[in-house]
Design an enzyme around this catalytic site. Structure first.
Site, mmCIF file in Angstrom:
data_model
loop_
_atom_site.group_PDB
_atom_site.id
_atom_site.type_symbol
_atom_site.label_atom_id
_atom_site.label_comp_id
_atom_site.label_asym_id
_atom_site.label_seq_id
_atom_site.Cartn_x
_atom_site.Cartn_y
_atom_site.Cartn_z
ATOM 1 N N ASP A 252 -17.811 -3.315 14.827
ATOM 2 C CA ASP A 252 -18.471 -3.527 16.112
ATOM 3 C C ASP A 252 -18.006 -4.850 16.703
ATOM 4 O O ASP A 252 -18.066 -5.887 16.041
ATOM 5 C CB ASP A 252 -19.989 -3.548 15.901
ATOM 6 N N GLY B 236 -18.211 1.643 14.093
ATOM 7 C CA GLY B 236 -18.417 0.753 15.215
ATOM 8 C C GLY B 236 -19.879 0.526 15.561
ATOM 9 O O GLY B 236 -20.752 0.539 14.688
ATOM 10 N N HIS B 237 -20.144 0.362 16.873
ATOM 11 C CA HIS B 237 -21.458 -0.047 17.368
ATOM 12 C C HIS B 237 -22.531 1.011 17.118
ATOM 13 O O HIS B 237 -23.664 0.687 16.770
ATOM 14 C CB HIS B 237 -21.333 -0.336 18.867
ATOM 15 N N PHE B 238 -22.186 2.281 17.316
ATOM 16 C CA PHE B 238 -23.141 3.371 17.129
ATOM 17 C C PHE B 238 -22.891 4.037 15.775
ATOM 18 O O PHE B 238 -22.382 5.156 15.683
ATOM 19 C CB PHE B 238 -23.044 4.374 18.280
#
Length: 291
Positions: free
Chosen positions: A239, A265-267
């Site tokens: 992320d 990553g972020h999600f």
């Protein structure tokens, strides 16, 4: 177990929420981030609903909850936290574990400051509480907007809510081997909701207020130190919005915090819902009080 989609009203505003699990089970309050909604928990909720009561509201301005015009409603993190607090009281939830991601982190941690006795545990999935967790490149335009809101500083931040900006948040940092696991309807769903009338003003007001969360970081850290709340971090290691340093900072104030950096990553729930559910089940079984 089936997930129910419900709506309740707080201060005259409809709040949509997902709920699953036994009514008498320990409660997990799932607080989503930007630009999504309780939709982000669609894969996680069924994996834990046999043992826990999971409740995932859409914040005001997001998902299927009310989105009053920015001229009529103060889109601040303090206001969203206050409404979430009233939402839990309306549902009669007296104790709960928090799952916090992105915007859900400052909202949930404000609840913890207000009612530390209610919070039984925290799971943070790219939900930041430390300055070193801010990715420099991703946050540069936001910090400029926070410093001075002008048409010039608004322009690059508007792009964050565009279809391409939202897709980037879902796919950036996800290794090629995991990219096929990211459902296109996830970012398309968010992009469609962000395209509704009034959303640009709503989101600009809210992100402009993010500096109020930085001001609370010392209070969050003091809460961690004094409460020693059990905390599990399941963090997307790639992320660039909330970087891994943010996860690695928690043991500074919570020496027993459990930190797991996942190759995504972020999600992270898009690619690692099963792994996160397994980590949560072990963690919660050790720490969550049962009646």
């Amino acid at each position: 177990m089936a997930t129910a989609h419900r709506t309740t009203t707080v201060r005259g505003l409809d709040i949509h929420y997902r709920e699953a699990g036994p009514a008498d089970a320990p409660v997990l309050l799932l607080l989503h981030g930007f630009p999504t909604s309780s939709h982000m928990f669609r894969e996680l909720i069924p994996r834990l609903a046999d043992s826990y009561r999971l409740i995932a509201p859409d914040h005001i301005g997001f998902g299927r909850s009310a989105a009053p015009d920015a001229a009529d409603f103060p889109y601040t993190f303090a206001e969203l936290a206050a409404i979430t607090d009233e939402f839990t009281e309306q549902l009669g939830i007296e104790r709960y574990a928090l799952y916090i991601q992105d915007y859900g982190a400052p909202i949930g941690l404000r609840l913890a400051l207000a009612h530390p006795e209610r919070v039984t545990a925290i799971v943070t999935q790219n939900g930041n509480a430390y300055e070193e967790g801010l990715g420099k490149e991703a946050w540069a335009p936001v910090l400029a907007l926070i410093a001075e809101r002008t048409p010039e500083t608004e322009a690059p931040v508007r792009e964050i809510s565009s279809p391409d900006g939202i897709k980037w948040q879902y796919l950036h940092g996800v290794p090629e081997e995991y990219r096929p696991l990211v459902a296109p309807e996830a970012y398309e769903h968010d992009a469609a909701l962000m395209a509704r009338p009034g959303q640009p003003e709503i989101q600009l007001d809210l992100i402009s207020d993010y500096g109020s969360n930085f001001a609370l970081y010392p209070a969050f850290h003091e809460y961690f130190r004094t409460s020693q709340v059990p905390l599990l971090a399941t963090w997307g290691a790639h992320d660039e919005i909330f970087v891994p340093a943010g996860a690695l900072a928690f043991p500074r104030d919570l020496p027993k915090a459990e930190i797991h950096l996942l190759p995504t990553g972020h999600f992270a729930l898009e690619t690692h819902a099963a792994q996160i559910a397994d980590l949560m089940r072990g963690f919660l079984d050790r720490h969550l009080p049962r009646s």
